[in-house]
Design a protein around this motif. Structure first.
Motif, PDB file in Angstrom:
ATOM      1  N   ALA A 140     -10.809   5.379  -3.091  1.00  0.00           N
ATOM      2  CA  ALA A 140      -9.601   5.245  -3.916  1.00  0.00           C
ATOM      3  C   ALA A 140      -9.887   4.621  -5.275  1.00  0.00           C
ATOM      4  O   ALA A 140      -9.024   4.610  -6.140  1.00  0.00           O
ATOM      5  CB  ALA A 140      -8.558   4.418  -3.175  1.00  0.00           C
ATOM      6  N   PHE A 144     -15.029   5.093 -12.919  1.00  0.00           N
ATOM      7  CA  PHE A 144     -15.098   4.526 -14.275  1.00  0.00           C
ATOM      8  C   PHE A 144     -14.434   3.158 -14.342  1.00  0.00           C
ATOM      9  O   PHE A 144     -14.882   2.271 -15.062  1.00  0.00           O
ATOM     10  CB  PHE A 144     -14.510   5.500 -15.303  1.00  0.00           C
ATOM     11  CG  PHE A 144     -13.020   5.671 -15.278  1.00  0.00           C
ATOM     12  CD1 PHE A 144     -12.222   5.001 -16.178  1.00  0.00           C
ATOM     13  CD2 PHE A 144     -12.415   6.519 -14.373  1.00  0.00           C
ATOM     14  CE1 PHE A 144     -10.845   5.172 -16.175  1.00  0.00           C
ATOM     15  CE2 PHE A 144     -11.051   6.704 -14.362  1.00  0.00           C
ATOM     16  CZ  PHE A 144     -10.265   6.013 -15.265  1.00  0.00           C
TER      17      PHE A 144
ATOM     18  N   LEU B 150     -14.511  17.464 -12.727  1.00  0.00           N
ATOM     19  CA  LEU B 150     -14.180  16.829 -14.008  1.00  0.00           C
ATOM     20  C   LEU B 150     -14.636  17.691 -15.189  1.00  0.00           C
ATOM     21  O   LEU B 150     -13.931  17.819 -16.186  1.00  0.00           O
ATOM     22  CB  LEU B 150     -14.810  15.436 -14.079  1.00  0.00           C
ATOM     23  CG  LEU B 150     -14.347  14.588 -15.253  1.00  0.00           C
ATOM     24  CD1 LEU B 150     -12.871  14.284 -15.174  1.00  0.00           C
ATOM     25  CD2 LEU B 150     -15.130  13.280 -15.309  1.00  0.00           C
ATOM     26  N   LEU B 228      -4.191  14.887   0.871  1.00  0.00           N
ATOM     27  CA  LEU B 228      -5.480  14.255   0.573  1.00  0.00           C
ATOM     28  C   LEU B 228      -5.899  14.499  -0.875  1.00  0.00           C
ATOM     29  O   LEU B 228      -6.687  13.745  -1.434  1.00  0.00           O
ATOM     30  CB  LEU B 228      -6.558  14.781   1.519  1.00  0.00           C
ATOM     31  CG  LEU B 228      -6.425  14.333   2.980  1.00  0.00           C
ATOM     32  CD1 LEU B 228      -7.335  15.149   3.879  1.00  0.00           C
ATOM     33  CD2 LEU B 228      -6.743  12.849   3.110  1.00  0.00           C
ATOM     34  N   ILE B 235      -6.577  10.345  -9.903  1.00  0.00           N
ATOM     35  CA  ILE B 235      -7.787   9.784 -10.518  1.00  0.00           C
ATOM     36  C   ILE B 235      -8.297  10.702 -11.626  1.00  0.00           C
ATOM     37  O   ILE B 235      -8.701  10.238 -12.700  1.00  0.00           O
ATOM     38  CB  ILE B 235      -8.877   9.542  -9.451  1.00  0.00           C
ATOM     39  CG1 ILE B 235      -8.448   8.407  -8.521  1.00  0.00           C
ATOM     40  CG2 ILE B 235     -10.224   9.228 -10.102  1.00  0.00           C
ATOM     41  CD1 ILE B 235      -9.463   8.036  -7.476  1.00  0.00           C
ATOM     42  N   ALA B 238      -6.266  10.165 -14.726  1.00  0.00           N
ATOM     43  CA  ALA B 238      -6.645   8.914 -15.385  1.00  0.00           C
ATOM     44  C   ALA B 238      -7.980   9.068 -16.105  1.00  0.00           C
ATOM     45  O   ALA B 238      -8.156   8.584 -17.222  1.00  0.00           O
ATOM     46  CB  ALA B 238      -6.705   7.788 -14.357  1.00  0.00           C
ATOM     47  N   ILE B 279      -3.782   2.152  -9.844  1.00  0.00           N
ATOM     48  CA  ILE B 279      -4.347   3.435  -9.405  1.00  0.00           C
ATOM     49  C   ILE B 279      -4.875   3.314  -7.980  1.00  0.00           C
ATOM     50  O   ILE B 279      -4.596   4.151  -7.117  1.00  0.00           O
ATOM     51  CB  ILE B 279      -5.491   3.882 -10.352  1.00  0.00           C
ATOM     52  CG1 ILE B 279      -4.947   4.180 -11.739  1.00  0.00           C
ATOM     53  CG2 ILE B 279      -6.196   5.112  -9.790  1.00  0.00           C
ATOM     54  CD1 ILE B 279      -6.014   4.534 -12.756  1.00  0.00           C
ATOM     55  N   VAL B 280      -5.643   2.236  -7.721  1.00  0.00           N
ATOM     56  CA  VAL B 280      -6.254   2.079  -6.400  1.00  0.00           C
ATOM     57  C   VAL B 280      -5.183   2.019  -5.312  1.00  0.00           C
ATOM     58  O   VAL B 280      -5.280   2.704  -4.289  1.00  0.00           O
ATOM     59  CB  VAL B 280      -7.141   0.815  -6.360  1.00  0.00           C
ATOM     60  CG1 VAL B 280      -7.653   0.572  -4.950  1.00  0.00           C
ATOM     61  CG2 VAL B 280      -8.309   0.967  -7.314  1.00  0.00           C
ATOM     62  N   VAL B 283      -3.550   5.570  -4.870  1.00  0.00           N
ATOM     63  CA  VAL B 283      -4.442   6.535  -4.237  1.00  0.00           C
ATOM     64  C   VAL B 283      -4.681   6.160  -2.774  1.00  0.00           C
ATOM     65  O   VAL B 283      -4.690   7.030  -1.893  1.00  0.00           O
ATOM     66  CB  VAL B 283      -5.768   6.634  -5.020  1.00  0.00           C
ATOM     67  CG1 VAL B 283      -6.746   7.543  -4.316  1.00  0.00           C
ATOM     68  CG2 VAL B 283      -5.516   7.145  -6.419  1.00  0.00           C
ATOM     69  N   LEU B 284      -4.845   4.860  -2.515  1.00  0.00           N
ATOM     70  CA  LEU B 284      -5.002   4.396  -1.130  1.00  0.00           C
ATOM     71  C   LEU B 284      -3.821   4.866  -0.286  1.00  0.00           C
ATOM     72  O   LEU B 284      -4.010   5.380   0.818  1.00  0.00           O
ATOM     73  CB  LEU B 284      -5.049   2.870  -1.087  1.00  0.00           C
ATOM     74  CG  LEU B 284      -6.402   2.171  -1.052  1.00  0.00           C
ATOM     75  CD1 LEU B 284      -6.193   0.684  -0.881  1.00  0.00           C
ATOM     76  CD2 LEU B 284      -7.288   2.714   0.047  1.00  0.00           C
ATOM     77  N   ASN B 287      -4.027   8.517   0.440  1.00  0.00           N
ATOM     78  CA  ASN B 287      -5.131   8.803   1.353  1.00  0.00           C
ATOM     79  C   ASN B 287      -4.796   8.386   2.780  1.00  0.00           C
ATOM     80  O   ASN B 287      -5.115   9.092   3.732  1.00  0.00           O
ATOM     81  CB  ASN B 287      -6.402   8.086   0.902  1.00  0.00           C
ATOM     82  CG  ASN B 287      -7.015   8.742  -0.313  1.00  0.00           C
ATOM     83  OD1 ASN B 287      -6.591   9.816  -0.727  1.00  0.00           O
ATOM     84  ND2 ASN B 287      -8.006   8.094  -0.896  1.00  0.00           N
ATOM     85  N   PHE B 288      -4.162   7.225   2.926  1.00  0.00           N
ATOM     86  CA  PHE B 288      -3.794   6.743   4.261  1.00  0.00           C
ATOM     87  C   PHE B 288      -2.857   7.738   4.942  1.00  0.00           C
ATOM     88  O   PHE B 288      -3.051   8.107   6.101  1.00  0.00           O
ATOM     89  CB  PHE B 288      -3.106   5.377   4.174  1.00  0.00           C
ATOM     90  CG  PHE B 288      -4.067   4.231   3.959  1.00  0.00           C
ATOM     91  CD1 PHE B 288      -5.393   4.346   4.322  1.00  0.00           C
ATOM     92  CD2 PHE B 288      -3.634   3.029   3.401  1.00  0.00           C
ATOM     93  CE1 PHE B 288      -6.285   3.295   4.127  1.00  0.00           C
ATOM     94  CE2 PHE B 288      -4.520   1.980   3.195  1.00  0.00           C
ATOM     95  CZ  PHE B 288      -5.841   2.113   3.560  1.00  0.00           C
ATOM     96  N   ASP B 291      -4.802  10.975   5.744  1.00  0.00           N
ATOM     97  CA  ASP B 291      -5.676  10.812   6.906  1.00  0.00           C
ATOM     98  C   ASP B 291      -4.869  10.816   8.195  1.00  0.00           C
ATOM     99  O   ASP B 291      -5.256  11.408   9.200  1.00  0.00           O
ATOM    100  CB  ASP B 291      -6.451   9.490   6.813  1.00  0.00           C
ATOM    101  CG  ASP B 291      -7.578   9.575   5.801  1.00  0.00           C
ATOM    102  OD1 ASP B 291      -7.969  10.709   5.461  1.00  0.00           O
ATOM    103  OD2 ASP B 291      -8.049   8.519   5.346  1.00  0.00           O
ATOM    104  N   ASP B 304     -13.364  18.749   4.258  1.00  0.00           N
ATOM    105  CA  ASP B 304     -14.320  18.489   3.169  1.00  0.00           C
ATOM    106  C   ASP B 304     -14.725  19.811   2.562  1.00  0.00           C
ATOM    107  O   ASP B 304     -15.551  20.520   3.102  1.00  0.00           O
ATOM    108  CB  ASP B 304     -15.570  17.783   3.703  1.00  0.00           C
ATOM    109  CG  ASP B 304     -15.239  16.430   4.252  1.00  0.00           C
ATOM    110  OD1 ASP B 304     -14.436  15.738   3.626  1.00  0.00           O
ATOM    111  OD2 ASP B 304     -15.779  16.083   5.312  1.00  0.00           O
TER     112      ASP B 304
END
Lengths: 305, 305
Positions: A140, A144, B150, B228, B235, B238, B279-280, B283-284, B287-288, B291, B304
């Motif tokens: 997460a 950068f 990217l 996901l 990100i 950003a 952001i963290v 995104v967490l 993702n949680f 998942d 994946d």
């Protein structure tokens, strides 16, 4: 095997051809580089002059033809800003990028493998739980931002490491870590699950039953088999390292190809943009190719198409 | 997948089964601490994004040179009026973070939606019809996947120019290829199932088959993969904005705040720290939930790509 290799190689050449066409078209769609490059007060004649000098007055198909012919000869044209061959600029910048990616790989791969193995062997221990939390977070955290926070802590607060620059081993440490953390986490997770699967299988029970030392069982028997899925993900992640280096390089003022790309975009330096995008894609494609081949070599059970 | 979906083709689900389904999922959600956290955070973010002017303590664009670079309220020299401090123009960091939520969610969700629409459609066509259509689409997928995410996004954003609308389009057309690959694989496996074959035999047309039999079975994997991917897109936005190729600096976004914060690392750490934390956490949360959805709905498929 031979036929498979040839087939994949032909496929790769095709993909590269499409990529180069694609890059050409995309950048032509931006507009007229001559108009973007000149200063606002310049006259129409000077724009025309520049256009002629850059070969932009020719028909599009002709430009495309000479562009493709150039690529085959390794000639991407001259940089508009530096008036030197774009390829020469790439040659100057590719070294630092490869160095950064490689060091990053050399740090994160063993780290991920070791963390993953310990997590699997000591499942649900405190160590395993901490490793899990770190892995979840690293997915997460934008790399950068991690880089920026590293500069904040290690350069500005603790004054331990230089915040930017290229040359000494101390300068590569932070960018390599910022770049490699997510890869280490992915490798650790995958090694863990793969190890757990292998450790539960019959042949490991047999090996233990034979009275082999636990260390031998784990290293010689379990790890070897657990590595197969890890190899593919390492290949994919290598490509991501290459992509991630674009942004990490700008943060640490690392004189690599990512920095070159960002700079050339800001300057509308088309030949350099084309060359960098093409070269990064080539590396990416080659890494994927090598991954596929390695996969086949490691696991003979995989049926070749 | 069959038993978790409870899907019976052609039969509408009884209403009673639906409510008990919601209850069941709620129990499952509450059983997972991380998913509960993620869910609460996402709901909170949505609420704040909708009522942003109620939550912000200041106008996010209001400048006041007098209070520039005020530290967070709890620090020495901090002002309780500015909870997380101010930036180099005296703008309130907290309020700017609040206004950044809407942009991040918008770009994440809309970008994923575009990728999903393009990729799923093409993947469905490729998987269902096969033949040369499949070959053409999948070669195109190869080309798109031959670029690091990217790098491709940068190339597109150079072409389109930077604006909020364009960054959504850029991310949308950058990420469709992995959707196509996922959906094609799923379609291929669904196509081979007996009831589809039976449907062919009784002479159903393609449209009927796709809408009634294939699409409903694609919903679960698409929802899981999308949840996901949202974090990845947030990100990516950003990162692009940070490089100056995303949302224009006039709009308060987390990427823009990080970009300015980077220049003030040595004397105002809060500028670059808080947007990163935002952001963290966001995104967490995604993702949680992602998942958890994967574990609950479809533990067998790997996502994946």
């Amino acid at each position: 095997m031979g036929r498979y290799v040839v087939k994949r190689l032909i496929q790769t050449v095709f993909v590269l051809f499409i990529i180069s066409t694609f890059v050409f078209l995309l950048l032509r769609a931006v507009g007229d580089p001559a108009r973007l490059m000149v200063s606002p007060e310049s006259t129409l004649e000077s724009i025309d002059d520049l256009r002629r000098k850059l070969g932009l007055d020719r028909p599009l198909i002709e430009q495309y033809g000479s562009y493709m012919y150039g690529i085959i000869r390794g000639d991407f044209g001259n940089s508009y800003t530096y008036d030197r061959p774009a390829l020469e600029l790439i040659k100057m910048h590719i070294g630092p990028t490869l160095q950064l990616t490689l060091v990053s790989l050399l740090i994160s791969l063993p780290m991920g493998l070791i963390l993953g193995c310990i997590s699997a062997i000591k499942r649900y221990s405190i160590f395993d739980n901490i490793a899990t939390v770190l892995a979840v977070f690293s997915r997460a955290i934008p790399s950068f931002w991690l880089g920026i926070m590293m500069i904040l802590v290690f350069s500005i607060r603790l004054k331990l490491l230089p915040p930017s620059g290229y040359g000494s081993p101390r300068q590569i440490l932070m960018p390599a870590l910022a770049l490699g953390t997510s890869m280490a986490a992915v490798v650790a997770r995958l090694t863990r699950s793969s190890m757990l699967e292998v450790l539960g299988s019959d042949f490991i029970r047999t090996a233990r039953g034979k009275g082999l030392k636990e260390r031998v069982v784990i290293i010689r028997h379990a790890l070897h088999n657990a590595l197969i899925p890890v190899v593919t993900i390492v290949g994919l992640q290598m490509g991501n390292l290459l992509g991630g280096s674009i942004i990490i390089e700008t943060i640490f003022a690392w004189p690599g190809i990512g920095n070159l790309l960002v700079e050339s975009i800001n300057e509308f330096d088309f030949p350099v943009i084309q060359a960098t995008v093409f070269i990064i894609a080539v590396f990416f494609v080659i890494i994927n190719l090598i991954t596929d081949f390695t996969y086949v070599v490691i696991d003979r059970r995989i049926r070749l198409e | 997948m069959e038993q978790s979906l409870n899907y019976q083709p052609g039969l509408p689900e009884p209403a009673a089964a639906k409510t008990s389904g919601i209850k069941r999922y709620l129990t499952l959600l509450l059983r997972s601490r991380t998913a509960t956290f993620g869910f609460i955070v996402i709901v909170a973010l949505l609420l704040i994004a909708v009522f942003q002017s109620q939550f912000a303590t200041h106008d996010p664009t209001a400048q006041s040179i007098r209070v520039r670079l005020t530290p967070p309220a709890w620090m020495e020299g901090g002002d309780p009026q500015y909870l997380l401090g101010t930036d180099q123009l005296g703008r309130d960091i907290f309020s700017r973070l609040i206004y950044g939520i809407r942009i991040s969610l918008l770009v994440g969700v809309a970008g994923v939606a575009i990728s999903c629409l393009i990729g799923s459609t093409l993947g469905l066509i490729a998987g269902y019809f096969g033949g040369w259509v499949d070959t053409v689409i999948m070669r195109l997928v190869d080309v798109f996947l031959a670029f690091p995410f990217l790098l491709l996004a940068i190339t597109f954003s150079v072409t389109l120019g930077s604006s909020l609308r364009n960054i959504i389009i850029v991310l949308g057309i950058t990420g469709w290829a992995s959707y196509a690959r996922l959906v094609r694989g799923q379609t291929l496996s669904i196509r081979e199932q007996e009831y589809i074959q039976a449907s062919f035999t009784i002479g159903s047309n393609d449209f009927h088959n796709i809408v009634r039999h294939i699409l409903p079975n694609l919903v679960t994997p698409i929802i899981i993969y999308s949840s996901l991917e949202i974090g990845v897109y947030i990100i990516a936005e950003a990162s692009l904005t940070f490089l100056g190729m995303g949302v224009p600096p006039s709009i308060a976004t987390w990427g823009n705040m990080l970009a300015t914060g980077r220049d003030y690392l040595s004397n105002a750490w809060w500028l670059a720290t808080f947007p990163g934390i935002a952001i963290v956490i966001t995104v967490l949360a995604f993702n949680f939930v992602g998942d958890w959805l994967r574990d609950v709905l479809d533990p067998k498929t790997t996502y994946d790509i």
